[in-house]
Scaffold this motif. Structure first.
Motif, short mmCIF file in Angstrom:
data_model
loop_
_atom_site.label_atom_id
_atom_site.label_comp_id
_atom_site.label_asym_id
_atom_site.label_seq_id
_atom_site.Cartn_x
_atom_site.Cartn_y
_atom_site.Cartn_z
N LEU A 1 -5.64 3.45 3.21
CA LEU A 1 -4.47 2.85 2.60
C LEU A 1 -4.80 2.57 1.14
O LEU A 1 -5.81 1.92 0.84
CB LEU A 1 -4.08 1.53 3.29
CG LEU A 1 -3.51 1.66 4.71
CD1 LEU A 1 -4.62 1.59 5.73
CD2 LEU A 1 -2.49 0.59 4.95
N THR A 2 -4.00 3.07 0.21
CA THR A 2 -4.21 2.81 -1.21
C THR A 2 -3.49 1.53 -1.58
O THR A 2 -2.25 1.45 -1.48
CB THR A 2 -3.69 3.99 -2.06
OG1 THR A 2 -4.37 5.17 -1.65
CG2 THR A 2 -3.93 3.74 -3.53
N VAL A 3 -4.25 0.52 -1.97
CA VAL A 3 -3.67 -0.78 -2.33
C VAL A 3 -3.02 -0.67 -3.71
O VAL A 3 -3.67 -0.30 -4.69
CB VAL A 3 -4.74 -1.89 -2.32
CG1 VAL A 3 -4.16 -3.20 -2.83
CG2 VAL A 3 -5.32 -2.06 -0.91
N CYS B 1 0.84 -1.20 0.00
CA CYS B 1 0.00 0.00 0.00
C CYS B 1 0.87 1.25 0.00
O CYS B 1 2.06 1.20 0.28
CB CYS B 1 -0.88 0.02 1.25
SG CYS B 1 -1.90 -1.42 1.48
N SER C 1 -8.63 -0.10 2.27
CA SER C 1 -8.90 1.10 1.48
C SER C 1 -9.76 2.09 2.27
O SER C 1 -9.51 3.30 2.26
CB SER C 1 -9.58 0.71 0.17
OG SER C 1 -9.82 1.83 -0.62
N ASP C 2 -10.77 1.57 2.96
CA ASP C 2 -11.64 2.43 3.78
C ASP C 2 -10.85 3.14 4.89
O ASP C 2 -11.24 4.21 5.33
CB ASP C 2 -12.77 1.61 4.41
CG ASP C 2 -13.80 1.14 3.39
OD1 ASP C 2 -13.81 1.66 2.24
OD2 ASP C 2 -14.60 0.23 3.74
N GLU D 1 -1.16 -6.87 -4.76
CA GLU D 1 -1.46 -8.02 -3.91
C GLU D 1 -0.65 -9.19 -4.45
O GLU D 1 -0.72 -9.50 -5.63
CB GLU D 1 -2.95 -8.37 -3.94
CG GLU D 1 -3.85 -7.30 -3.41
CD GLU D 1 -5.33 -7.62 -3.62
OE1 GLU D 1 -5.66 -8.66 -4.20
OE2 GLU D 1 -6.16 -6.79 -3.19
N THR E 1 -10.89 -9.79 -1.00
CA THR E 1 -11.53 -8.56 -1.47
C THR E 1 -12.05 -7.74 -0.30
O THR E 1 -11.89 -6.52 -0.26
CB THR E 1 -12.67 -8.89 -2.46
OG1 THR E 1 -12.11 -9.58 -3.58
CG2 THR E 1 -13.38 -7.65 -2.92
N ALA F 1 -9.03 -6.10 1.47
CA ALA F 1 -8.51 -4.98 0.67
C ALA F 1 -9.45 -3.77 0.75
O ALA F 1 -9.00 -2.63 0.86
CB ALA F 1 -8.30 -5.41 -0.77
N ALA F 2 -10.75 -4.03 0.73
CA ALA F 2 -11.72 -2.93 0.83
C ALA F 2 -11.64 -2.25 2.19
O ALA F 2 -11.71 -1.01 2.29
CB ALA F 2 -13.13 -3.46 0.56
N ARG G 1 -2.30 5.02 10.20
CA ARG G 1 -3.04 4.12 9.31
C ARG G 1 -2.50 2.69 9.40
O ARG G 1 -3.26 1.74 9.32
CB ARG G 1 -2.99 4.63 7.87
CG ARG G 1 -3.54 6.04 7.74
CD ARG G 1 -4.79 6.13 6.92
NE ARG G 1 -5.32 7.49 6.96
CZ ARG G 1 -5.44 8.27 5.90
NH1 ARG G 1 -5.07 7.83 4.71
NH2 ARG G 1 -5.95 9.47 6.03
#
Length: 160
Positions: free
Chosen positions: A132-134, A75, A128-129, A137, A121, A124-125, A85
Motif C-alpha cells: 500500500l503506498t501511503v 493509500c 508499505s511493506d 496521514e 511510523t 505506515a511502514a 491488500r
C-alpha cells in the motif's frame, strides 16, 4: 436478501438494534415494535443467518484506552490488487478499520490507533511493506456515527 426481502417488522427490529444493541433484550425490542419476544428472537436469528446483521461492535474511546493518536492513512493500491491488500492491512497491529473506495487514486483508507509517532511510523511502514503506498496521514479529532434511519426513523432516538 435484499431490502425488498425484509418487512416493516424487520426494519423496526434493525432500528432498535442500531439504537442500542448491547443493552437491549428481545423483550425490550418486542415492547417497542409490538411483537412477541420469541418473534423478535427468531427474526434476529434470521437476519443474522442471512447476513443482514453482520456483527455487533462496541464504540471505544481510544484516547481513554491509552491510544493518544487516532489516524486516517490514505493509500493507493493498483485496482487488481486493492481487495487483497486491503484485507492484508487488517492484520497490522493498530489497524481498526480498512475502507476500500471504488474510484480514484486514493482508493484504500486505513484507520489506526497508536500510542505515539514511533508507533505510527511502524504501522505506515508495515502498510508499505504490504504494497500500500501511503499518500497522506491525518490525525482524527473525533468520529461520530449515527444509526441509519431508513429502517424506521420513528424508532431511532438520537442519544444526544
Amino acid at each position: 436478501m435484499t431490502l425488498n426481502g425484509i418487512d416493516d417488522l424487520d426494519r423496526r427490529i434493525l432500528a432498535e438494534l442500531q439504537r442500542e444493541a448491547r443493552h437491549v433484550s428481545s423483550r425490550d425490542i418486542a415492547d417497542h415494535v409490538d411483537a412477541s419476544a420469541s418473534t423478535v428472537r427468531k427474526r434476529i436469528q434470521r437476519l443474522e443467518s442471512e447476513g443482514i446483521i453482520t456483527q455487533y461492535a462496541a464504540q471505544v474511546d481510544y484516547e481513554q484506552a491509552g491510544y493518544s493518536l487516532y489516524v486516517q492513512i490514505t493509500c493507493t493500491v493498483p485496482i487488481p490488487e486493492r481487495s487483497n491488500r486491503a484485507d492484508a492491512a487488517r492484520d497490522v497491529d493498530g489497524v481498526v478499520g480498512v475502507r476500500e473506495l471504488a474510484t480514484g487514486e486514493r482508493n484504500v483508507v486505513v484507520t489506526v490507533v497508536c500510542v505515539d509517532g514511533d508507533d505510527l511510523t511502524r504501522i505506515a511502514a508495515e502498510l508499505s511493506d504490504l504494497g500500500l503506498t501511503v499518500l497522506d496521514e491525518e490525525l482524527i479529532q473525533s468520529d461520530r456515527s449515527l444509526p441509519f434511519t431508513g429502517f424506521g426513523s420513528e424508532a431511532i432516538v438520537d442519544p444526544e
